[in-house]
Design a protein around this motif. Structure first.
Motif, PDB file in Angstrom:
ATOM      1  N   HIS A  12       0.934  -1.384  -0.052  1.00  0.00           N
ATOM      2  CA  HIS A  12       0.001  -0.063  -0.250  1.00  0.00           C
ATOM      3  C   HIS A  12       1.036   1.370   0.002  1.00  0.00           C
ATOM      4  O   HIS A  12       2.243   1.175   0.207  1.00  0.00           O
ATOM      5  CB  HIS A  12      -0.772   0.130   1.267  1.00  0.00           C
ATOM      6  N   THR A  13       0.225   2.306  -0.359  1.00  0.00           N
ATOM      7  CA  THR A  13       0.910   3.631   0.019  1.00  0.00           C
ATOM      8  C   THR A  13       0.403   4.582   0.965  1.00  0.00           C
ATOM      9  O   THR A  13      -0.385   4.071   1.871  1.00  0.00           O
ATOM     10  CB  THR A  13       0.313   4.665  -1.327  1.00  0.00           C
ATOM     11  N   PRO A  14       1.348   5.483   1.389  1.00  0.00           N
ATOM     12  CA  PRO A  14       0.874   6.320   2.599  1.00  0.00           C
ATOM     13  C   PRO A  14      -0.909   6.785   2.677  1.00  0.00           C
ATOM     14  O   PRO A  14      -1.226   6.858   3.772  1.00  0.00           O
ATOM     15  CB  PRO A  14       1.716   7.546   2.682  1.00  0.00           C
ATOM     16  N   ALA A  15      -1.068   6.903   1.306  1.00  0.00           N
ATOM     17  CA  ALA A  15      -2.484   7.370   1.099  1.00  0.00           C
ATOM     18  C   ALA A  15      -3.675   6.116   1.321  1.00  0.00           C
ATOM     19  O   ALA A  15      -4.547   6.441   0.886  1.00  0.00           O
ATOM     20  CB  ALA A  15      -2.803   8.163  -0.121  1.00  0.00           C
ATOM     21  N   LEU A  16      -3.019   4.915   1.430  1.00  0.00           N
ATOM     22  CA  LEU A  16      -3.759   3.657   1.560  1.00  0.00           C
ATOM     23  C   LEU A  16      -4.431   3.099   0.423  1.00  0.00           C
ATOM     24  O   LEU A  16      -5.489   2.708   0.209  1.00  0.00           O
ATOM     25  CB  LEU A  16      -4.947   3.862   2.855  1.00  0.00           C
ATOM     26  N   GLU A  17      -3.603   3.363  -0.653  1.00  0.00           N
ATOM     27  CA  GLU A  17      -3.930   2.700  -1.995  1.00  0.00           C
ATOM     28  C   GLU A  17      -3.430   1.562  -1.749  1.00  0.00           C
ATOM     29  O   GLU A  17      -2.276   1.312  -1.414  1.00  0.00           O
ATOM     30  CB  GLU A  17      -3.582   3.382  -2.973  1.00  0.00           C
ATOM     31  N   VAL A  18      -4.051   0.406  -2.398  1.00  0.00           N
ATOM     32  CA  VAL A  18      -3.564  -1.086  -2.131  1.00  0.00           C
ATOM     33  C   VAL A  18      -3.461  -1.704  -3.468  1.00  0.00           C
ATOM     34  O   VAL A  18      -4.359  -1.375  -4.252  1.00  0.00           O
ATOM     35  CB  VAL A  18      -4.756  -1.818  -1.346  1.00  0.00           C
ATOM     36  N   LEU A  19      -2.490  -2.377  -3.623  1.00  0.00           N
ATOM     37  CA  LEU A  19      -2.065  -3.184  -4.770  1.00  0.00           C
ATOM     38  C   LEU A  19      -2.979  -4.439  -4.779  1.00  0.00           C
ATOM     39  O   LEU A  19      -2.577  -5.230  -3.746  1.00  0.00           O
ATOM     40  CB  LEU A  19      -0.545  -3.336  -5.162  1.00  0.00           C
ATOM     41  N   LEU A  20      -3.746  -4.799  -5.860  1.00  0.00           N
ATOM     42  CA  LEU A  20      -4.050  -6.183  -5.902  1.00  0.00           C
ATOM     43  C   LEU A  20      -3.798  -6.451  -7.023  1.00  0.00           C
ATOM     44  O   LEU A  20      -3.623  -5.852  -8.056  1.00  0.00           O
ATOM     45  CB  LEU A  20      -5.679  -5.962  -6.046  1.00  0.00           C
ATOM     46  N   ILE A  21      -3.567  -7.895  -7.244  1.00  0.00           N
ATOM     47  CA  ILE A  21      -2.842  -8.752  -8.250  1.00  0.00           C
ATOM     48  C   ILE A  21      -4.040 -10.089  -8.751  1.00  0.00           C
ATOM     49  O   ILE A  21      -4.643 -10.531  -7.706  1.00  0.00           O
ATOM     50  CB  ILE A  21      -1.782  -9.040  -8.364  1.00  0.00           C
ATOM     51  N   GLU A  22      -4.339  -9.988  -9.853  1.00  0.00           N
ATOM     52  CA  GLU A  22      -5.507 -11.106 -10.194  1.00  0.00           C
ATOM     53  C   GLU A  22      -4.519 -12.332 -10.552  1.00  0.00           C
ATOM     54  O   GLU A  22      -3.684 -12.532 -11.440  1.00  0.00           O
ATOM     55  CB  GLU A  22      -6.144 -10.719 -11.575  1.00  0.00           C
ATOM     56  N   PRO A 122      -8.252   2.359  -3.704  1.00  0.00           N
ATOM     57  CA  PRO A 122      -8.570   3.015  -2.289  1.00  0.00           C
ATOM     58  C   PRO A 122      -8.597   1.495  -1.578  1.00  0.00           C
ATOM     59  O   PRO A 122      -9.505   0.730  -1.838  1.00  0.00           O
ATOM     60  CB  PRO A 122      -9.571   3.954  -2.474  1.00  0.00           C
ATOM     61  N   TRP A 123      -8.043   1.659  -0.294  1.00  0.00           N
ATOM     62  CA  TRP A 123      -8.291   0.594   0.596  1.00  0.00           C
ATOM     63  C   TRP A 123      -9.608  -0.240   0.641  1.00  0.00           C
ATOM     64  O   TRP A 123      -9.851  -1.595   0.668  1.00  0.00           O
ATOM     65  CB  TRP A 123      -7.752   0.826   2.052  1.00  0.00           C
ATOM     66  N   ALA A 124     -10.674   0.426   0.661  1.00  0.00           N
ATOM     67  CA  ALA A 124     -12.035   0.174   1.149  1.00  0.00           C
ATOM     68  C   ALA A 124     -12.610  -0.701  -0.468  1.00  0.00           C
ATOM     69  O   ALA A 124     -13.081  -1.719  -0.345  1.00  0.00           O
ATOM     70  CB  ALA A 124     -13.050   1.122   1.338  1.00  0.00           C
ATOM     71  N   GLU A 125     -12.368  -0.153  -1.462  1.00  0.00           N
ATOM     72  CA  GLU A 125     -12.403  -0.809  -2.743  1.00  0.00           C
ATOM     73  C   GLU A 125     -11.684  -2.005  -2.982  1.00  0.00           C
ATOM     74  O   GLU A 125     -12.115  -3.137  -3.570  1.00  0.00           O
ATOM     75  CB  GLU A 125     -12.420   0.061  -3.917  1.00  0.00           C
ATOM     76  N   ALA A 126     -10.454  -2.194  -2.608  1.00  0.00           N
ATOM     77  CA  ALA A 126      -9.614  -3.176  -2.398  1.00  0.00           C
ATOM     78  C   ALA A 126     -10.141  -4.177  -1.792  1.00  0.00           C
ATOM     79  O   ALA A 126     -10.186  -5.471  -2.275  1.00  0.00           O
ATOM     80  CB  ALA A 126      -8.263  -2.945  -2.105  1.00  0.00           C
TER      81      ALA A 126
END
Length: 152
Positions: A12-22, A122-126
Motif C-alpha cells: 500500500h501507499t501512505p494514502a492507503l491505496e492498495v495493490l491487488l493482483i489477479e 483505495p483500501w475500501a474498494e480493494a
C-alpha cells in the motif's frame, strides 16, 4: 508439496491505496501478495521479502519502502481446488500478515505464470474486490494500523 505456512503482504501507499493482483489460474480472483515458505526454517519475514520480489518485482527492502510485521496470523481451511498442492491430510494453512508501504502507486512486474493483471485501489474498494475473506479483512485493518506503524 507446499508447506502450510504462508505470508500475506498488503502492499500500500501512505494514502492507503492498495495493490491487488489477479491470479492467472483463477480469473476474477484478486488478492494481495501471498506465498508459502520454501522450507520449514525459512522465516516469515524472508518469505514476505521473497514473495514480494517474485510476484511484483518490488524490493521490500528498497529505500523508502517499509515492511511491517503486523504480528497477526490467520488459520484457514485450504480451498479444495488447492489441496492437491499439499501433503495428504493437510487441510489448514497458517498465514502470517505483513504490510509493505511504498511511496506511491507504481506499475509492478507480474510473474506471468502466477498473475495476469494489477490494480491500485483505495483500501475500501480493494477490500471489496478480494476473493479471500482473510485478505479483505487484513486490508480493512490498514486505517487503524497506519496509526501504529510508521510508514516512512
Amino acid at each position: 508439496m507446499k508447506i502450510p505456512q504462508s505470508v500475506l503482504v498488503v502492499i500500500h501507499t501512505p494514502a492507503l491505496e492498495v495493490l491487488l493482483i489477479e491470479r492467472a489460474d483463477a480469473p476474477g480472483f484478486w488478492q494481495s501478495v501471498t506465498g508459502s515458505k520454501d522450507s520449514e526454517d525459512e522465516s516469515f519475514e524472508h518469505t514476505a521479502v521473497r514473495e514480494v520480489r517474485e510476484e511484483t518485482g518490488l524490493d521490500a527492502r528498497a529505500r523508502g519502502h517499509v515492511l511491517s510485521d503486523w504480528g497477526l496470523e490467520n488459520v484457514y481451511e485450504i480451498y479444495p481446488q488447492w489441496l492437491p498442492r499439499y501433503a495428504p491430510g493437510v487441510t489448514h494453512n497458517t498465514e502470517h500478515l505483513f504490510g509493505l508501504c511504498v511511496p506511491r502507486a507504481v506499475p509492478v512486474v507480474l510473474s506471468a505464470r502466477e498473475h495476469r493483471a494489477q490494480v491500485w485501489l483505495p483500501w475500501a474498494e480493494a477490500a471489496e474486490r478480494c476473493f479471500s475473506p482473510s485478505n479483505a479483512e487484513a486490508i480493512t485493518w490498514l486505517p487503524r494500523l497506519a496509526t501504529v506503524f510508521t510508514f516512512g
